[in-house]
Design an enzyme around this catalytic site. Structure first.
Site, PDB file in Angstrom:
ATOM      1  N   LYS A 263      14.123  -3.344   9.702  1.00 12.30           N
ATOM      2  CA  LYS A 263      14.353  -4.775   9.541  1.00 12.30           C
ATOM      3  C   LYS A 263      15.748  -5.153  10.046  1.00 12.30           C
ATOM      4  CE  LYS A 263      11.560  -5.367   5.326  1.00 12.30           C
ATOM      5  NZ  LYS A 263      10.622  -6.393   5.826  1.00 12.30           N
ATOM      6  N   ARG A 337       0.639  -3.109   2.561  1.00 14.81           N
ATOM      7  CA  ARG A 337      -0.823  -3.018   2.655  1.00 14.81           C
ATOM      8  C   ARG A 337      -1.290  -1.563   2.656  1.00 14.81           C
ATOM      9  NH1 ARG A 337      -0.564  -6.441   8.047  1.00 14.81           N
ATOM     10  NH2 ARG A 337       1.200  -7.182   6.811  1.00 14.81           N
TER      11      ARG A 337
END
Length: 486
Positions: A263, A337
Site C-alpha cells: 500500500k 476475501r
C-alpha cells in the site's frame, strides 16, 4: 472522563444543581413547575420566548451554581432517537465539565416505554474513550443522579443496555489497539477471556489449519513472523432449540500492509482497523452471553497479519482453499476475501448454520460509493437482506443493498485456476469482492455480506460515536437477533 449513573429515591430540591428535565415537543414547561422554584419558572418562561424551539436540548444558567437542562421529546420518536438525545446531552456535559447532574424521572413522558433507559444508554455509548496509552488521563468522574423510585428505575438501564455497551466497547477497544500490541496471538488471548461468560472458545493454529486445508487464509499470513489463527466463539443460550445456530464471520487482519502489493505509505497506519469485522463478531457474541440471550450463535474469526517478507505470498501464486477451490492471487492486497473464503466455507461445513452473516472492512470502493453513512449489503437471500436493512434503519446502523449477478461473477474467472482474487477489467470493486465470497457459500445457506470499510472507524464524532472506532454492527446484529430469532 468516566460517567457514573446513580439512582436515588429522593433528594432535597435545594440540592438539585444541574437539573435535567423532560418536556414535550414544544418545550412546554407547565408539567415541570413542581420541580423548580417560581423564580426559575418565570426566568425560563421568558427565555423560551426567544429560543429556537426546534432544537432537542436547551440549557439555562440560573446562577453560577445551577443550570437547568430541558430535553424536548418530539412526537413519534423511536428508541434510537432517544439514544441520540442521550448522546447529544453527553456532548453538552463533556464540554461543560461539571461533576454532578440530576434527572427528575417523574418529568418523563411515560408514553414512551423505557425512555430513561434509552436516554442513559445513549449517554454511555457516546462516553467511550480509548486513552490507556496516554501518560496523562482525564480521571474525572461525572455523576448522573436519577431521582425517583430507585428499584423501579434501576431495572431500566441494567442488563440489556449494559450488555450492548460492553459488547460495543469491547469491539471498539480491539479496533483501537495499536498493531504492535494486538497481533493475532494477543487477539486470541483476549478472546479466550470470553470463556468466563460461558462462551466456548476454540482455537485453530497454523498446524491445524494446514491439516484442514485452509491455504487461502494461511497464505495471507505467510509474510509475518506472527502466527495466524482461526477462532470459533459458541454461545448456546437455548439448549432446547434444536435448530441450527446463527453464524457470524469476521475478517481479522490485525495489520494490512498490502503484502508484496504494498500500500502507499500515506494513511497506512489506519490499516490497524482492518480487523474491525472480527471485532464486531467478538463484541456481538459477548453481548449475547452477557445478557443471557436465548439463542444459539457462533462467531468465527480469521486472525492474520498481512506483511511483506521473504516468505510472503506473491502476486501470481495459486492457493487451494478449504472447500477445494483454487485461487489465483493477482493482488496480495485483496487479502480479506482470502481470509473470509476459508472462514465461510469452514463455518458452513462445521456448523451447518441457519444463516451466515460476514463483516469485513473489505473494499475502499464501498467508501467511494456510500461514504460513512451506509455499510454495503450483499446477499443471496431477500428475506435475510430485508430484515438486516429494516433493523439497520431502526438502530441507525444503516446498510444499503447492492447487486450480485452472474455477469459480475464472470469478472473473477481465472484462465489457470478456478478464480482470481481481483477483477482486472476495472470497476465494481465491492461487488466483485462480494461475488468472490459468494463462491464459498453454497446456495442452500442464506448469506449476507456487510462491507463496513466506511463505518468501522470515523475521524469525526457522530451520532452515538465519540470519534475513532465505532463498533458498527454490534447493535445492528443484536437487534436482528432480538427481533427475529430469539
Amino acid at each position: 472522563m468516566t460517567i457514573q449513573i446513580n439512582y436515588k429515591n429522593n433528594i432535597s430540591k435545594e440540592s438539585l444543581t444541574n437539573l435535567v428535565l423532560f418536556t414535550d415537543e414544544n418545550f412546554n414547561i407547565s408539567g415541570i413547575k413542581k420541580d423548580i422554584s417560581n423564580t426559575e419558572f418565570s426566568y425560563i418562561s421568558d427565555l423560551l420566548k426567544n429560543n429556537d424551539l426546534t432544537k432537542n436540548l436547551l440549557f439555562f444558567e440560573v446562577n453560577s451554581k445551577k443550570t437547568i437542562f430541558l430535553v424536548s421529546i418530539k412526537k413519534n420518536l423511536e428508541a434510537s432517537d432517544i439514544e441520540s438525545l442521550g448522546a447529544e446531552f453527553h456532548s453538552y456535559i463533556n464540554y461543560d465539565k461539571k461533576s454532578d447532574y440530576f434527572i427528575k424521572s417523574d418529568s418523563i413522558n411515560n408514553k414512551f416505554e423505557n425512555l430513561l433507559g434509552h436516554f442513559l444508554h445513549g449517554v454511555k455509548l457516546k462516553s467511550y474513550e480509548f486513552n490507556i496509552y496516554k501518560s496523562k488521563k482525564d480521571t474525572k468522574t461525572i455523576s448522573i443522579n436519577v431521582i425517583g423510585n430507585k428499584n423501579k428505575l434501576k431495572t431500566q438501564n441494567e442488563l440489556r443496555f449494559k450488555a450492548i455497551e460492553e459488547g460495543t466497547f469491547f469491539a471498539r477497544d480491539l479496533v483501537s489497539e495499536p498493531p504492535n500490541v494486538l497481533n493475532p496471538k494477543e487477539y486470541v488471548n483476549r478472546l479466550l477471556k470470553l470463556r468466563k461468560l460461558g462462551i466456548k472458545v476454540t482455537i485453530y493454529n497454523e498446524s491445524q489449519m494446514k491439516k484442514l486445508g485452509m491455504h487461502s487464509l494461511l497464505g495471507v499470513g505467510r509474510g509475518s513472523i506472527n502466527e495466524s489463527f482461526l477462532v470459533t466463539l459458541e454461545w448456546n443460550g437455548n439448549k432446547k432449540d434444536k435448530k441450527a445456530p446463527l453464524s457470524f464471520v469476521g475478517k481479522g487482519v490485525c495489520f494490512d500492509t498490502g503484502g508484496i502489493s504494498l500500500k502507499p505509505a500515506k494513511f497506512m497506519e489506519e490499516m490497524k482497523y482492518d480487523m474491525a469485522g472480527s471485532a464486531v463478531v467478538a463484541g456481538l457474541i459477548q453481548t449475547l452471553a452477557t445478557r443471557k440471550a436465548k439463542v444459539n450463535a457462533v462467531g468465527v474469526v480469521g486472525l492474520v497479519e498481512n506483511m511483506p517478507g521473504g516468505n510472503a505470498q506473491r502476486p501470481g501464486d495459486i492457493v487451494k482453499a478449504y472447500n477445494g477451490k483454487t485461487i489465483e492471487v493477482l493482488n496480495t492486497d485483496a487479502e480479506g476475501r482470502l481470509v473470509l473464503a476459508d472462514a465461510l466455507s469452514f463455518t458452513e461445513a462445521k456448523f451447518k448454520p441457519r444463516f451466515m452473516i460476514d463483516l469485513a472492512t473489505l473494499t475502499g470502493a464501498i467508501i467511494m460509493a456510500l461514504g460513512e453513512e451506509y455499510a454495503g449489503l450483499f446477499s443471496n437471500n431477500d428475506d435475510l437482506s430485508n430484515k438486516i436493512f429494516k433493523v439497520g434503519e431502526k438502530v441507525k446502523e444503516k446498510v444499503w443493498r447492492l447487486p450480485l449477478h452472474d455477469n459480475y461473477d464472470k469478472l473473477i474467472n481465472s484462465t489457470i485456476a478456478d478464480m482470481q482474487n481481483i477483477n482486472y477489467s476495472g470497476g465494481a470493486g465491492s461487488i466483485t469482492a462480494a461475488q468472490f465470497l459468494q463462491r464459498f457459500v453454497t446456495s442452500k445457506t442464506p448469506w449476507a455480506h456487510l462491507d463496513i470499510a466506511g463505518m468501522a472507524f470515523s475521524k469525526k464524532a457522530a451520532n452515538l460515536n465519540p470519534g475513532g472506532a465505532t463498533g458498527f454492527g454490534v447493535r445492528l446484529l443484536n437487534q436482528l437477533i432480538e427481533e427475529h430469532y430469539e
